[in-house]
Structure formats: structure tokens, C-alpha cells
Design a protein around this motif. Structure first.
Motif: not given
Length: 193
Positions: A132-136, A138-147, A183-187
Motif C-alpha cells: 500500500t505504500r508503493d507510490p506506483q 497509492f498516493a497515500m498508503g497505510l500508516s502504522p496506526r492503520g496496520g 488508502l488514497v489510490p494514485r489515480t
């Protein structure tokens, strides 16, 4: 012990912050005086579509405080008919009765962290977090809180299933409601920017 924040995104940012203080810090502050909230305490919120006039979207950091987002959608025809022809909703509320005591709920909540999580499952969870943290993607992946939320929700799912350990299917069962609002998808980010 329960607050229903109906249409939270119609509340002002100051009101939203007060609800988030209750959720995160388990306290409220009124005119400079801080008061602890009872245990257990829950906040459930509804939102209007963001495109409606008069809404104040919650920032990602505030959305992250909610364990899950569940979309209900519209009722099926049978359920909608029952709503249309049924009793006034406020009258129905008077007939609700507790199905569990606070003490029983607190005891169950205390058992959830004891549900075993194998190292291999933590590896699986970390792989999901890394993806989820891969910029390809997602613009914003999961935070540690999300994990942490994902892990606790999976432990809760296993506990409710009567299992003393978490399996990958537990993570998969809770994945969408736990991460969907984080999550914020890249698109989507590209079209908003």
C-alpha cells in the motif's frame, strides 16, 4: 457509552475535533475542564457524500482514527417495504434491550490481544502494508496506526470465530472495511490534484 455522530462531515471542524478527542484520548474537554469517558465507549459516525454542499471533509489523519468504514447502501425491496410500512424508528429504539453487559464486553475486548499471531502472519501483514505504500499504486498508503487497526480487527475476527490464532482469511475478511478509508489510490489523487 455510545455516540452516534450523524452526518459528521456536516459538523464544523471544531466539532469534529471534539469527537476525535473522545475517540483517541477517551476524554472530552469542556470549557477547559477535561473529563474521562466511561469504558467501554464508542463513536459511530455517518457521512453525507463529499460532493454535497455544506460538508467539511475529514482530513486523512482524522479518518485514520476510525477503525472501519462500512458502506450500507440502499435496502433491498423487502427491507425497504418494512421500513416504509413499519413503526416510527424512534419508537423501535425504545424496544431495544442490551444483549451484553459492559463487563462482558470489556472482558471480551481484553481477550482479543491474546489471540495468537504467528510470525509468518506478521510477515504477510507487513507485505500488505508495504504494497500500500508503493507510490506506483497509492498516493497515500497505510500508516502504522492503520496496520495496527488491521491486526486488531483480524484478531477480533478470529476471536469471534472461536479461534485462538489468526489466519490469513481473518485479515482478508476485515481488509476492505479497515483500509478502504485510509488508502488514497494514485489515480484518485491525480484527478483531485
Amino acid at each position: 457509552n455510545l455516540v452516534l455522530a450523524d452526518e459528521i462531515n456536516r459538523a464544523t471542524p471544531k466539532s469534529q475535533s471534539a469527537l476525535l478527542e473522545a475517540m483517541e484520548e477517551r476524554q472530552v474537554t469542556i470549557e477547559g475542564e477535561t473529563r474521562a469517558l466511561p469504558v467501554p465507549f464508542f463513536v459511530i459516525a455517518t457521512q453525507n457524500p463529499a460532493r454535497q454542499v455544506g460538508t467539511f471533509p475529514l482530513p486523512e489523519s482524522q479518518l485514520d482514527r476510525f477503525l472501519m468504514r462500512v458502506q450500507l447502501g440502499y435496502p433491498n425491496a423487502h427491507s425497504e417495504r418494512a421500513l416504509l410500512l413499519g413503526r416510527e424508528r424512534r419508537d423501535v429504539l425504545r424496544d431495544l434491550h442490551a444483549v451484553v453487559t459492559s463487563e462482558t464486553l470489556i472482558a471480551a475486548q481484553a481477550q482479543v490481544p491474546e489471540v495468537h499471531v504467528a510470525d509468518a502472519l506478521v510477515d504477510y501483514l507487513q507485505d500488505l502494508l508495504a504494497y500500500t505504500r508503493d507510490p506506483q499504486h497509492f498516493a497515500m498508503g497505510l500508516s502504522p496506526r492503520g496496520g495496527i487497526a488491521l491486526l486488531r480487527a483480524a484478531q477480533s475476527w478470529a476471536f469471534l470465530a472461536g479461534r485462538p490464532h489468526v489466519i490469513p482469511e481473518d485479515i482478508q475478511a476485515v481488509f476492505a472495511p479497515v483500509v478502504g478509508h485510509r488508502l488514497v489510490p494514485r489515480t484518485l489523487a491525480e484527478s483531485a490534484g
